[in-house]
Design an enzyme around this catalytic site. Structure first.
Site, PDB file in Angstrom:
ATOM      1  N   HIS A 115       0.952  -1.267   0.288  1.00 51.54           N
ATOM      2  CA  HIS A 115       0.041   0.055   0.059  1.00 51.54           C
ATOM      3  C   HIS A 115       0.965   1.281   0.037  1.00 51.54           C
ATOM      4  O   HIS A 115       1.970   1.043   0.265  1.00 51.54           O
ATOM      5  CB  HIS A 115      -0.829  -0.207   1.108  1.00 51.54           C
ATOM      6  CG  HIS A 115      -1.853  -0.954   1.199  1.00 51.54           C
ATOM      7  ND1 HIS A 115      -3.017  -0.921   1.790  1.00 51.54           N
ATOM      8  CD2 HIS A 115      -2.046  -2.031   0.602  1.00 51.54           C
ATOM      9  CE1 HIS A 115      -3.946  -2.044   1.819  1.00 51.54           C
ATOM     10  NE2 HIS A 115      -3.364  -2.678   0.957  1.00 51.54           N
ATOM     11  N   CYS A 162      -6.163   2.073   5.897  1.00 54.05           N
ATOM     12  CA  CYS A 162      -6.813   0.868   6.245  1.00 54.05           C
ATOM     13  C   CYS A 162      -6.089   0.436   7.720  1.00 54.05           C
ATOM     14  O   CYS A 162      -5.363   0.951   8.415  1.00 54.05           O
ATOM     15  CB  CYS A 162      -6.637  -0.202   5.371  1.00 54.05           C
ATOM     16  SG  CYS A 162      -4.765  -0.951   5.260  1.00 54.05           S
ATOM     17  N   CYS A 198      -2.332  -0.250   7.514  1.00 52.54           N
ATOM     18  CA  CYS A 198      -1.585   0.917   7.265  1.00 52.54           C
ATOM     19  C   CYS A 198      -1.618   1.984   8.596  1.00 52.54           C
ATOM     20  O   CYS A 198      -0.564   2.123   8.991  1.00 52.54           O
ATOM     21  CB  CYS A 198      -2.006   1.835   6.132  1.00 52.54           C
ATOM     22  SG  CYS A 198      -1.631   0.779   4.394  1.00 52.54           S
ATOM     23  N   GLU A 241       0.964   3.660   1.876  1.00 55.05           N
ATOM     24  CA  GLU A 241       1.592   4.234   3.221  1.00 55.05           C
ATOM     25  C   GLU A 241       2.711   3.218   3.664  1.00 55.05           C
ATOM     26  O   GLU A 241       3.766   3.944   4.095  1.00 55.05           O
ATOM     27  CB  GLU A 241       0.421   4.167   4.418  1.00 55.05           C
ATOM     28  CG  GLU A 241      -0.922   4.908   3.964  1.00 55.05           C
ATOM     29  CD  GLU A 241      -1.923   4.292   3.282  1.00 55.05           C
ATOM     30  OE1 GLU A 241      -3.022   4.296   3.763  1.00 55.05           O
ATOM     31  OE2 GLU A 241      -1.639   3.422   2.421  1.00 55.05           O
TER      32      GLU A 241
END
Length: 143
Positions: A47, A77, A80, A49
Site C-alpha cells: 500500500h 486501512c 496501514c 503508506e
C-alpha cells in the site's frame, strides 16, 4: 498533499488503485514517498503508506519515525494504521474518507485508540474532493 496526489495519479495510470503517500520530517521535508504497488509487485502489503514508511525509515536509518507526518490521499486501512503506529509517527494527514475500510475515524479509529500504547494525531479531509475524484474515476473506468 500535492505530491501525494501526484503519486496517486501515477499509481492509477499504472493500473493500481490511485493512492499516494509521503512522509515528512518535523521540518516538513519529504523523507519518503510511495504509491500503491500491489498489482505491480504482487505484494499484498505494498500500500502507498507502507511503501512511504519503508522509504522514510531507510532515509532516516531508523524505524522510529517519531516527529514525522504521513500524508496520504485516502484514509489508512487497519494494516496501514498499524504500520503508522509501529513506526511511532506523530501525525497522519489524509484526504478522502474510506467508509468501507478506514481505520482513522470512519470505520475504525486505530490511530487514536487509547487501549494501544502509541497514538497519532489525525487530520482528515484535506483536499478530500480531489482525492475522492481520483478514486471515483479509477473505479468508474473499470465498471
Amino acid at each position: 498533499m500535492t505530491r501525494a496526489l501526484a503519486l496517486a495519479g501515477m499509481a492509477g495510470a499504472d493500473g493500481e488503485v490511485p493512492v499516494g503517500a509521503v512522509v515528512t520530517d518535523a521540518a516538513g521535508n519529504v523523507i519518503g514517498e510511495g504509491r500503491n504497488l500491489r498489482e505491480t509487485t504482487g505484494d499484498p502489503t505494498a500500500h502507498a503508506e507502507v511503501v512511504a514508511l519503508r522509504a522514510a525509515a531507510v532515509s532516516l536509518g531508523s524505524w522510529n519515525l517519531a516527529g514525522c507526518t504521513l500524508v496520504v490521499t485516502l484514509e489508512p486501512c487497519v494494516m496501514c494504521a498499524g504500520a503508522a503506529l509501529q513506526s511511532h509517527l506523530s501525525r497522519v494527514v489524509f484526504g478522502a474518507w474510506d467508509d468501507k475500510a478506514g481505520a482513522a475515524g470512519s470505520v475504525h479509529d486505530v490511530l487514536r485508540d487509547r487501549r494501544l500504547p502509541v497514538r497519532a494525531e489525525v487530520v482528515g479531509g484535506v483536499r478530500a474532493e480531489e482525492s475522492a475524484a481520483l478514486l471515483q474515476e479509477f473505479f468508474a473506468a473499470r465498471r
